[in-house]
Design a protein around this motif. Structure first.
Motif, PDB file in Angstrom:
ATOM      1  N   UNK A   1       2.138   1.722 -11.566  1.00 22.60           N
ATOM      2  CA  UNK A   1       0.780   2.043 -11.174  1.00 22.60           C
ATOM      3  C   UNK A   1      -0.129   1.170 -11.595  1.00 22.60           C
ATOM      4  N   UNK A   2       0.033   0.541 -12.708  1.00 30.57           N
ATOM      5  CA  UNK A   2      -0.742  -0.413 -13.307  1.00 30.57           C
ATOM      6  C   UNK A   2      -0.851  -1.792 -12.440  1.00 30.57           C
ATOM      7  N   UNK A   3       0.088  -2.143 -11.553  1.00 31.45           N
ATOM      8  CA  UNK A   3       0.072  -3.291 -10.841  1.00 31.45           C
ATOM      9  C   UNK A   3      -0.636  -3.203  -9.541  1.00 31.45           C
ATOM     10  N   UNK A   4      -1.277  -1.616  -9.372  1.00 31.55           N
ATOM     11  CA  UNK A   4      -2.033  -1.618  -7.933  1.00 31.55           C
ATOM     12  C   UNK A   4      -3.446  -1.744  -8.451  1.00 31.55           C
ATOM     13  N   UNK A   5      -4.111  -2.368  -7.385  1.00 30.45           N
ATOM     14  CA  UNK A   5      -5.566  -2.778  -7.738  1.00 30.45           C
ATOM     15  C   UNK A   5      -6.329  -1.551  -7.318  1.00 30.45           C
TER      16      UNK A   5
ATOM     17  N   UNK B   1       0.883  -1.218  -0.085  1.00 29.31           N
ATOM     18  CA  UNK B   1       0.088   0.112  -0.112  1.00 29.31           C
ATOM     19  C   UNK B   1       0.805   1.423  -0.047  1.00 29.31           C
ATOM     20  N   UNK B   2       0.605   2.343  -0.859  1.00 31.75           N
ATOM     21  CA  UNK B   2       1.457   3.365  -0.761  1.00 31.75           C
ATOM     22  C   UNK B   2       1.157   4.323  -1.844  1.00 31.75           C
ATOM     23  N   UNK B   3       1.928   5.268  -2.247  1.00 33.65           N
ATOM     24  CA  UNK B   3       1.617   6.441  -2.851  1.00 33.65           C
ATOM     25  C   UNK B   3       2.303   6.742  -4.080  1.00 33.65           C
ATOM     26  N   UNK B   4       1.459   7.290  -5.010  1.00 36.99           N
ATOM     27  CA  UNK B   4       1.966   7.552  -6.381  1.00 36.99           C
ATOM     28  C   UNK B   4       1.734   9.122  -6.441  1.00 36.99           C
ATOM     29  N   UNK B   5       2.286   9.758  -7.413  1.00 38.31           N
ATOM     30  CA  UNK B   5       2.114  11.016  -7.517  1.00 38.31           C
ATOM     31  C   UNK B   5       2.329  11.397  -9.193  1.00 38.31           C
ATOM     32  N   UNK B   6       1.355  12.472  -9.391  1.00 42.98           N
ATOM     33  CA  UNK B   6       1.336  12.755 -10.890  1.00 42.98           C
ATOM     34  C   UNK B   6       1.407  14.324 -10.898  1.00 42.98           C
ATOM     35  N   UNK B   7       2.379  14.729 -11.968  1.00 38.72           N
ATOM     36  CA  UNK B   7       2.475  16.194 -11.912  1.00 38.72           C
ATOM     37  C   UNK B   7       1.832  16.295 -13.529  1.00 38.72           C
ATOM     38  N   UNK B   8       1.422  17.889 -13.603  1.00 35.74           N
ATOM     39  CA  UNK B   8       0.907  17.950 -15.126  1.00 35.74           C
ATOM     40  C   UNK B   8       1.716  17.537 -16.103  1.00 35.74           C
ATOM     41  N   UNK B   9       1.221  16.635 -17.063  1.00 36.19           N
ATOM     42  CA  UNK B   9       2.116  16.364 -18.239  1.00 36.19           C
ATOM     43  C   UNK B   9       3.024  15.409 -17.982  1.00 36.19           C
ATOM     44  N   UNK B  10       3.162  14.816 -16.625  1.00 31.34           N
ATOM     45  CA  UNK B  10       3.941  13.695 -16.560  1.00 31.34           C
ATOM     46  C   UNK B  10       3.216  12.469 -16.025  1.00 31.34           C
ATOM     47  N   UNK B  11       4.088  11.204 -16.316  1.00 27.59           N
ATOM     48  CA  UNK B  11       3.137   9.969 -15.945  1.00 27.59           C
ATOM     49  C   UNK B  11       3.145  10.012 -14.356  1.00 27.59           C
TER      50      UNK B  11
ATOM     51  N   UNK C   1       4.048   8.526 -11.000  1.00 28.61           N
ATOM     52  CA  UNK C   1       5.204   7.896 -10.632  1.00 28.61           C
ATOM     53  C   UNK C   1       5.095   7.537  -9.182  1.00 28.61           C
ATOM     54  N   UNK C   2       6.239   6.475  -8.902  1.00 29.02           N
ATOM     55  CA  UNK C   2       6.172   5.950  -7.649  1.00 29.02           C
ATOM     56  C   UNK C   2       6.794   6.901  -6.725  1.00 29.02           C
TER      57      UNK C   2
END
Length: 125
Positions: free
Chosen positions: A109-113, A33-43, A45-46
């Motif tokens: 990210x696609x491996x997290x449900x 269980x954890x955190x990802x982040x996404x900035x505008x225009x970016x993928x 990320x872990x």
């Protein structure tokens, strides 16, 4: 499983924020269980993850030494304490569960449900 994220906001560089992710429902998948982040225009990320089976944690190189992930077993929450924030930390932060998490790596990210709604963190210089 439902995840509810909270704690985002706006701070100046060098400031701190604490994100929380409250989980409800039973989990039967992978232990991360954890955190990802996404900035505008970016993928997306872990950032960091916590393995609920063995307590091990992972941090992306960009946040090592500044962010700390922890879990409260009683409240069933996972928190991310973020110190010494930088403008490049600005992003929408998402908590996610049931994905791979080891000390050496965090699944993409696609491996997290399961996913919570995003919470915006803005760091100004």
């Amino acid at each position: 499983v439902q995840l509810q994220a909270s704690g985002g906001g706006s701070v100046q560089a060098g400031g701190s924020l604490r994100l929380s992710c409250a989980a409800s429902g039973s989990s039967s998948g992978p232990d991360g269980i954890g955190w990802f982040r996404q900035a505008p225009g970016n993928e997306r990320e872990r950032v960091s993850c916590f393995n609920t089976r063995n307590g091990r944690t992972y941090y992306a190189d960009s946040v090592k030494g500044r962010f700390t992930i922890s879990r409260d077993n009683v409240k069933n929450t996972v928190s991310l304490q973020m110190l010494n924030l930088r403008p490049e930390d600005t992003a929408v932060y998402y908590c996610a569960s049931e994905g791979p998490c080891t000390t050496a790596s965090m699944g993409p990210h696609y491996s997290y449900t399961y996913w919570g709604q995003g919470t915006l963190v803005t760091v100004s210089s």
